[in-house]
Design a protein around this motif. Sequence first.
Motif, PDB file in Angstrom:
ATOM      1  N   UNK A 122      -2.863   5.922   3.078  1.00  0.00           N
ATOM      2  CA  UNK A 122      -2.939   5.552   4.498  1.00  0.00           C
ATOM      3  C   UNK A 122      -3.853   6.637   5.255  1.00  0.00           C
ATOM      4  N   UNK A 123      -4.396   6.220   6.236  1.00  0.00           N
ATOM      5  CA  UNK A 123      -5.091   7.009   7.353  1.00  0.00           C
ATOM      6  C   UNK A 123      -4.156   7.966   7.995  1.00  0.00           C
ATOM      7  N   UNK A 162       3.424   4.542  12.183  1.00  0.00           N
ATOM      8  CA  UNK A 162       4.427   3.965  11.188  1.00  0.00           C
ATOM      9  C   UNK A 162       5.272   4.914  10.487  1.00  0.00           C
ATOM     10  N   UNK A 163       5.284   6.227  11.118  1.00  0.00           N
ATOM     11  CA  UNK A 163       5.839   7.365  10.085  1.00  0.00           C
ATOM     12  C   UNK A 163       7.310   7.176   9.528  1.00  0.00           C
ATOM     13  N   UNK A 164       8.233   6.673  10.639  1.00  0.00           N
ATOM     14  CA  UNK A 164       9.445   6.404  10.236  1.00  0.00           C
ATOM     15  C   UNK A 164       9.334   5.138   9.118  1.00  0.00           C
ATOM     16  N   UNK A 165       8.916   4.220   9.014  1.00  0.00           N
ATOM     17  CA  UNK A 165       8.645   3.281   8.051  1.00  0.00           C
ATOM     18  C   UNK A 165       8.156   4.100   6.743  1.00  0.00           C
ATOM     19  N   UNK A 166       7.216   4.680   6.864  1.00  0.00           N
ATOM     20  CA  UNK A 166       6.699   5.396   5.626  1.00  0.00           C
ATOM     21  C   UNK A 166       7.760   6.204   4.929  1.00  0.00           C
ATOM     22  N   UNK A 167       8.333   6.952   5.775  1.00  0.00           N
ATOM     23  CA  UNK A 167       9.673   7.791   5.172  1.00  0.00           C
ATOM     24  C   UNK A 167      10.599   7.035   4.473  1.00  0.00           C
ATOM     25  N   UNK A 169      11.862   3.516  -2.360  1.00  0.00           N
ATOM     26  CA  UNK A 169      10.970   3.373  -3.684  1.00  0.00           C
ATOM     27  C   UNK A 169      10.862   4.514  -4.624  1.00  0.00           C
ATOM     28  N   UNK A 170      10.743   5.702  -3.811  1.00  0.00           N
ATOM     29  CA  UNK A 170      10.287   6.845  -4.745  1.00  0.00           C
ATOM     30  C   UNK A 170       8.919   7.090  -5.109  1.00  0.00           C
ATOM     31  N   UNK A 171       8.204   6.255  -4.682  1.00  0.00           N
ATOM     32  CA  UNK A 171       6.823   6.282  -4.734  1.00  0.00           C
ATOM     33  C   UNK A 171       6.017   7.064  -3.390  1.00  0.00           C
ATOM     34  N   UNK A 172       5.209   8.120  -3.934  1.00  0.00           N
ATOM     35  CA  UNK A 172       4.665   8.987  -2.658  1.00  0.00           C
ATOM     36  C   UNK A 172       3.660   8.270  -1.898  1.00  0.00           C
ATOM     37  N   UNK A 173       3.467   8.337  -0.739  1.00  0.00           N
ATOM     38  CA  UNK A 173       2.480   7.916   0.189  1.00  0.00           C
ATOM     39  C   UNK A 173       1.655   9.078   0.449  1.00  0.00           C
ATOM     40  N   UNK A 174       0.342   8.915   0.184  1.00  0.00           N
ATOM     41  CA  UNK A 174      -0.990  10.013   0.401  1.00  0.00           C
ATOM     42  C   UNK A 174      -1.649   9.564   1.674  1.00  0.00           C
ATOM     43  N   UNK A 175      -1.786  10.427   2.517  1.00  0.00           N
ATOM     44  CA  UNK A 175      -2.150  10.523   3.942  1.00  0.00           C
ATOM     45  C   UNK A 175      -3.739  11.118   3.799  1.00  0.00           C
ATOM     46  N   UNK A 182       0.803  14.470   1.519  1.00  0.00           N
ATOM     47  CA  UNK A 182       1.460  13.640   0.664  1.00  0.00           C
ATOM     48  C   UNK A 182       3.181  13.478   1.276  1.00  0.00           C
ATOM     49  N   UNK A 183       3.568  12.357   1.534  1.00  0.00           N
ATOM     50  CA  UNK A 183       4.908  12.338   1.793  1.00  0.00           C
ATOM     51  C   UNK A 183       5.550  11.862   0.210  1.00  0.00           C
ATOM     52  N   UNK A 184       6.582  12.648  -0.116  1.00  0.00           N
ATOM     53  CA  UNK A 184       7.292  12.507  -1.288  1.00  0.00           C
ATOM     54  C   UNK A 184       8.807  12.506  -1.132  1.00  0.00           C
ATOM     55  N   UNK A 185       9.400  11.910  -2.144  1.00  0.00           N
ATOM     56  CA  UNK A 185      10.991  11.911  -1.911  1.00  0.00           C
ATOM     57  C   UNK A 185      11.477  13.160  -2.017  1.00  0.00           C
ATOM     58  N   UNK A 186      12.516  13.491  -1.032  1.00  0.00           N
ATOM     59  CA  UNK A 186      13.261  14.842  -1.440  1.00  0.00           C
ATOM     60  C   UNK A 186      14.154  14.773  -2.391  1.00  0.00           C
ATOM     61  N   UNK A 187      14.258  15.545  -3.280  1.00  0.00           N
ATOM     62  CA  UNK A 187      15.110  15.310  -4.485  1.00  0.00           C
ATOM     63  C   UNK A 187      16.719  15.569  -3.861  1.00  0.00           C
ATOM     64  N   UNK A 188      17.453  14.776  -4.697  1.00  0.00           N
ATOM     65  CA  UNK A 188      18.963  14.653  -4.155  1.00  0.00           C
ATOM     66  C   UNK A 188      19.438  16.212  -4.411  1.00  0.00           C
TER      67      UNK A 188
END
Length: 70
Positions: free
Chosen positions: A23-24, A31-36, A42-48, A57-63
């Motif tokens: 996403x650009x 939509x940052x809140x939605x992306x997070x 989903x555990x799937x990253x989002x590339x900006x 890249x937004x990635x899930x934070x490990x538990x």
Amino acid sequence: ESEGDVRRYTPPDPPPPDRTVQITLTAARDILGHLVRQVRSTGEPVMITEHGRHVATIVPYPEQQPDPEK
């Protein structure tokens, strides 16, 4: 093998598709809140991207595991 036996070539399964969403930066701002939440669920990253270049890249934070010394 007799001439009547025909073995068919079965190609290997293709690799799974790249699941990274792109996403650009301009679109991500709105939509940052939605992306997070999406990344968390989903555990799937989002590339900006910005001007076609990968900038973050937004990635899930490990538990976090509880500290056994506490």
